[in-house]
Scaffold this motif. Structure first.
Motif, PDB file in Angstrom:
ATOM      1  N   LEU A   1      77.351  93.004  -0.007  1.00 19.24           N
ATOM      2  CA  LEU A   1      78.679  92.572  -0.433  1.00 19.24           C
ATOM      3  C   LEU A   1      79.308  93.587  -1.367  1.00 19.24           C
ATOM      4  N   ARG A   2      78.528  94.104  -2.350  1.00 17.06           N
ATOM      5  CA  ARG A   2      79.081  94.980  -3.392  1.00 17.06           C
ATOM      6  C   ARG A   2      78.942  96.457  -3.057  1.00 17.06           C
TER       7      ARG A   2
ATOM      8  N   PRO B   1      73.331  90.576   1.245  1.00 17.69           N
ATOM      9  CA  PRO B   1      73.768  90.985   2.579  1.00 17.69           C
ATOM     10  C   PRO B   1      74.992  90.194   3.024  1.00 17.69           C
ATOM     11  N   LEU B   2      75.983  90.901   3.503  1.00 17.84           N
ATOM     12  CA  LEU B   2      77.221  90.255   3.932  1.00 17.84           C
ATOM     13  C   LEU B   2      76.931  89.143   4.939  1.00 17.84           C
ATOM     14  N   GLY B   3      77.505  87.971   4.680  1.00 15.88           N
ATOM     15  CA  GLY B   3      77.316  86.852   5.585  1.00 15.88           C
ATOM     16  C   GLY B   3      75.987  86.149   5.439  1.00 15.88           C
TER      17      GLY B   3
ATOM     18  N   ARG C   1      77.880  85.036  -6.255  1.00 22.49           N
ATOM     19  CA  ARG C   1      78.334  85.950  -5.198  1.00 22.49           C
ATOM     20  C   ARG C   1      78.056  85.418  -3.801  1.00 22.49           C
ATOM     21  N   TRP C   2      76.975  84.660  -3.642  1.00 28.56           N
ATOM     22  CA  TRP C   2      76.644  84.159  -2.310  1.00 28.56           C
ATOM     23  C   TRP C   2      77.724  83.230  -1.761  1.00 28.56           C
ATOM     24  N   ASP C   3      78.598  82.711  -2.649  1.00 23.83           N
ATOM     25  CA  ASP C   3      79.672  81.819  -2.216  1.00 23.83           C
ATOM     26  C   ASP C   3      81.036  82.483  -2.266  1.00 23.83           C
ATOM     27  N   ASP C   4      81.081  83.815  -2.409  1.00 20.02           N
ATOM     28  CA  ASP C   4      82.365  84.519  -2.355  1.00 20.02           C
ATOM     29  C   ASP C   4      82.968  84.402  -0.954  1.00 20.02           C
TER      30      ASP C   4
ATOM     31  N   PRO D   1      56.695  88.555   4.131  1.00 11.39           N
ATOM     32  CA  PRO D   1      57.927  88.512   4.936  1.00 11.39           C
ATOM     33  C   PRO D   1      58.762  87.270   4.681  1.00 11.39           C
ATOM     34  N   GLY D   2      58.181  86.252   4.038  1.00 12.76           N
ATOM     35  CA  GLY D   2      58.949  85.043   3.758  1.00 12.76           C
ATOM     36  C   GLY D   2      59.645  85.044   2.418  1.00 12.76           C
ATOM     37  N   THR D   3      59.450  86.084   1.591  1.00 12.94           N
ATOM     38  CA  THR D   3      60.080  86.124   0.273  1.00 12.94           C
ATOM     39  C   THR D   3      61.596  86.196   0.406  1.00 12.94           C
ATOM     40  N   THR D   4      62.288  85.300  -0.281  1.00 12.87           N
ATOM     41  CA  THR D   4      63.741  85.204  -0.148  1.00 12.87           C
ATOM     42  C   THR D   4      64.458  85.791  -1.354  1.00 12.87           C
ATOM     43  N   PHE D   5      65.747  85.998  -1.181  1.00 10.78           N
ATOM     44  CA  PHE D   5      66.572  86.494  -2.280  1.00 10.78           C
ATOM     45  C   PHE D   5      66.602  85.479  -3.428  1.00 10.78           C
ATOM     46  N   ALA D   6      66.573  84.194  -3.115  1.00 11.61           N
ATOM     47  CA  ALA D   6      66.568  83.177  -4.168  1.00 11.61           C
ATOM     48  C   ALA D   6      65.299  83.269  -5.011  1.00 11.61           C
ATOM     49  N   GLN D   7      64.160  83.514  -4.372  1.00  9.12           N
ATOM     50  CA  GLN D   7      62.910  83.650  -5.128  1.00  9.12           C
ATOM     51  C   GLN D   7      62.945  84.873  -6.043  1.00  9.12           C
ATOM     52  N   VAL D   8      63.514  85.962  -5.547  1.00 14.71           N
ATOM     53  CA  VAL D   8      63.646  87.168  -6.376  1.00 14.71           C
ATOM     54  C   VAL D   8      64.541  86.885  -7.577  1.00 14.71           C
ATOM     55  N   ALA D   9      65.688  86.219  -7.342  1.00 15.26           N
ATOM     56  CA  ALA D   9      66.612  85.926  -8.436  1.00 15.26           C
ATOM     57  C   ALA D   9      65.954  85.025  -9.478  1.00 15.26           C
TER      58      ALA D   9
END
Length: 560
Positions: free
Chosen positions: A342-343, A322-324, A480-483, A300-308
């Motif tokens: 977002l997309r 995810p938006l926002g 994209r996270w900074d759009d 449950p702690g796995t983040t989008f940054a770790q996946v990327a």
């Protein structure tokens, strides 16, 4: 009187089809694997194997590969060039055809194949069924089909959608032979059971009906079948909707005296990756299969940054921001909350990324993208918000990453001008991953992101500026996270923001004069506004929906 709302899809700017011919099916399958190793994104990928006639080693028939490419010209031309190189590298011949010419050629090739099979075997009819196997197991499945054809003495062709593993074995038979009907049944059962053992699906397109119903327990655990029966009763308590179809008899509940003791079950149904080379398994609880293009998350702690970080250097990405949100947000939390991307919906909506889940006591879904057996219960976890039980694991589909991606935004302009500008940009057919506008006090900023999967964006940036010279279009190289929409929606004062259906440029959308401090999205067809606050459900329609949701949640609670 019934009504239906349909989504229209924009006609691609450029379409071509690569027609490849191989002497044998093995190099054709190797080309399929190579195409996905390169991160290509075909609009269609179909294969027609050479005909197999038991006992006829002299029967020669080529294998054909049809790969459709659609999108903007840069994407199609770059992907076609890479695909032709893959075909020739595997000993095949390739032609790049316009769609009309391909359709004519395909009709001739398929007709000639069938005629050759009938002439060589004296079997005038064929029986076609479907199943799905993971892409990584297609070679094993082709071998099983030929082995079974030998055992049951059935000449066979096989046409299938190679991109998603949806196979259509086509054994030929003689309707005047009394024993052929049983042979066909035994042949199809053998192939379907093989797909089950490989981690595939009972059907990818044709459905279950009566013919395949008895095999449902080979693909679904008893607790999953009980859940499907329970959900069917929620929506159809009197059993009036197509009774006797799709689901086998409901398995009895486990007896406390015979139920096995609880054991630490895997978070997801076991992966069928063929080798360590196809399945990268780091120490962190994220597993990536690059052949079948999915990842598994069970922490449950796995983040989008770790996946990327894990996907860096591969041709794939997880197409979900995810938006926002932040890239430090947990993946499971975002899916459980049903946060829009977002997309969305380009190239795919977040709900459709879900291949498999473990929620509560149920393991749902599998490893393939095309599966129409039973109910797609796995997608219910998107936005489940814990009502279906704790979300303990996900298997998510990966998509080819863009070759070029740039954010674009305008200077602030009066809101009515921004509405007109969004309409014009949307009609222009640019490769937009998303498009929307941020509304402030009397002015708005039109924003979006251009993306291609093949080629560069230079032509499209020039066109955007040339067609709208009155706008000071700006671009950047940030992620994209900074759009702009991401930064706007994650401000601390946005935590209680509400959302309404429709946009200012759509009929029935929120009036321009009511928009203050808002983000309107063309892809979602929704507007987020500080003036809209979520309220309690009201009205008979919402009450009925709430009752159905409660019934579904009760089914999952019983499974726990």
């Amino acid at each position: 009187m019934a009504a239906m709302t349909l989504r229209l899809v924009r006609t691609p700017e450029w379409e071509r089809v690569v027609l490849a011919t191989f002497d044998r099916q093995e190099p054709a399958l190797a080309t399929v694997t190579r195409a996905f190793d390169l991160g290509l994104l075909p609009s269609a990928m179909d294969m027609l194997t050479g005909g197999y006639v038991p006992g006829r080693s002299d029967f020669a028939d080529p294998s054909l590969l049809f790969v459709g490419l659609a999108g903007h010209r840069e994407e199609v031309e770059e992907q076609a060039g890479a695909l032709v190189a893959a075909v020739t590298g595997n000993g095949g011949d390739a032609q790049v055809l316009e769609v009309a010419e391909f359709l004519r050629r395909r009709a001739e090739l398929v007709r000639d194949k069938v005629r050759r099979m009938v002439a060589a075997t004296g079997r005038p009819r064929y029986y076609l069924f479907d199943a799905t196997a993971p892409r990584s197991r297609l070679a094993d499945l082709m071998a099983l089909i030929r082995e079974s054809a030998r055992e049951f003495d059935l000449p066979v062709l096989n046409t299938f959608h190679a991109g998603d593993g949806n196979v259509h074995p086509t054994p030929f038979y003689d309707p005047n032979r009394a024993d052929h009907e049983q042979r066909l049944r035994d042949f199809s059962r053998r192939i379907l059971l093989g797909c089950a053992a490989m981690g595939g699906a009972l059907t990818g397109e044709h459905g279950v009906g009566l013919e395949k119903r008895e095999l449902m327990p080979e693909f679904f655990a008893p607790e999953v079948l009980r859940a499907m029966h329970g959900i069917r009763r929620v929506f159809d308590p009197d059993g009036l909707s197509n009774p006797g179809k799709l689901l086998p008899p409901e398995p009895p509940p486990p007896s406390p005296s015979t139920a096995p003791p609880p054991s630490p079950a895997p978070v997801l149904p076991p992966s069928t990756a063929p080798s360590p080379a196809a399945d990268r398994r780091p120490a962190a609880p994220i597993r990536v299969n690059l052949v079948d293009a999915y990842l598994e998350v069970d922490d449950p702690g796995t983040t989008f940054a770790q996946v990327a970080a894990l996907l860096a250097g591969t041709p794939y990405e997880l197409c979900y921001e995810p938006l926002g949100g932040h890239d430090g947000d947990p993946v499971l939390d975002a899916v459980d909350a049903g946060r829009p991307g977002l997309r969305e919906p380009h190239p795919i909506a977040p709900r459709d990324l879900i291949l498999g889940v473990r929620v509560g006591g149920l393991a749902l879904g599998g490893t393939v993208t095309k599966d129409v057996a039973g109910y797609e219960l796995r997608k219910l976890v998107y936005g489940g918000r814990g009502r279906l039980g704790g979300l303990r694991g996900l298997r998510l589909r990966l998509t080819p990453r863009p070759s070029d991606s740039r954010p674009v935004w305008s200077q602030p302009v009066p809101v009515p001008d921004a509405v007109r500008l969004v309409r014009r940009v949307h009609r222009a057919g640019l490769p937009l991953a998303y498009l929307g506008m941020l509304v402030g006090a009397g002015t708005a900023t039109v924003c979006g992101r251009l993306e291609l999967r093949g080629g560069r964006l230079d032509r499209h940036l020039r066109r955007l500026r040339a067609e709208h010279p009155e706008v000071d279009w700006r671009t950047g190289d940030h992620g994209r996270w900074d759009d702009l929409p991401m930064r706007w929606l994650r401000r601390p004062d946005r935590s209680g923001i509400g959302c309404t259906d429709g946009t200012p440029w759509q009929a029935g959308g929120p009036p321009v004069g009511t928009l203050v401090d808002a983000y309107a999205s063309a892809g979602h067809g929704r507007t987020w506004s500080a003036a809209v606050r979520p309220g309690p459900a009201t009205g008979s329609e919402r009450a009925a929906t709430a009752a159905l949701c409660a019934g579904v949640a009760a089914v999952f609670e019983a499974a726990r």
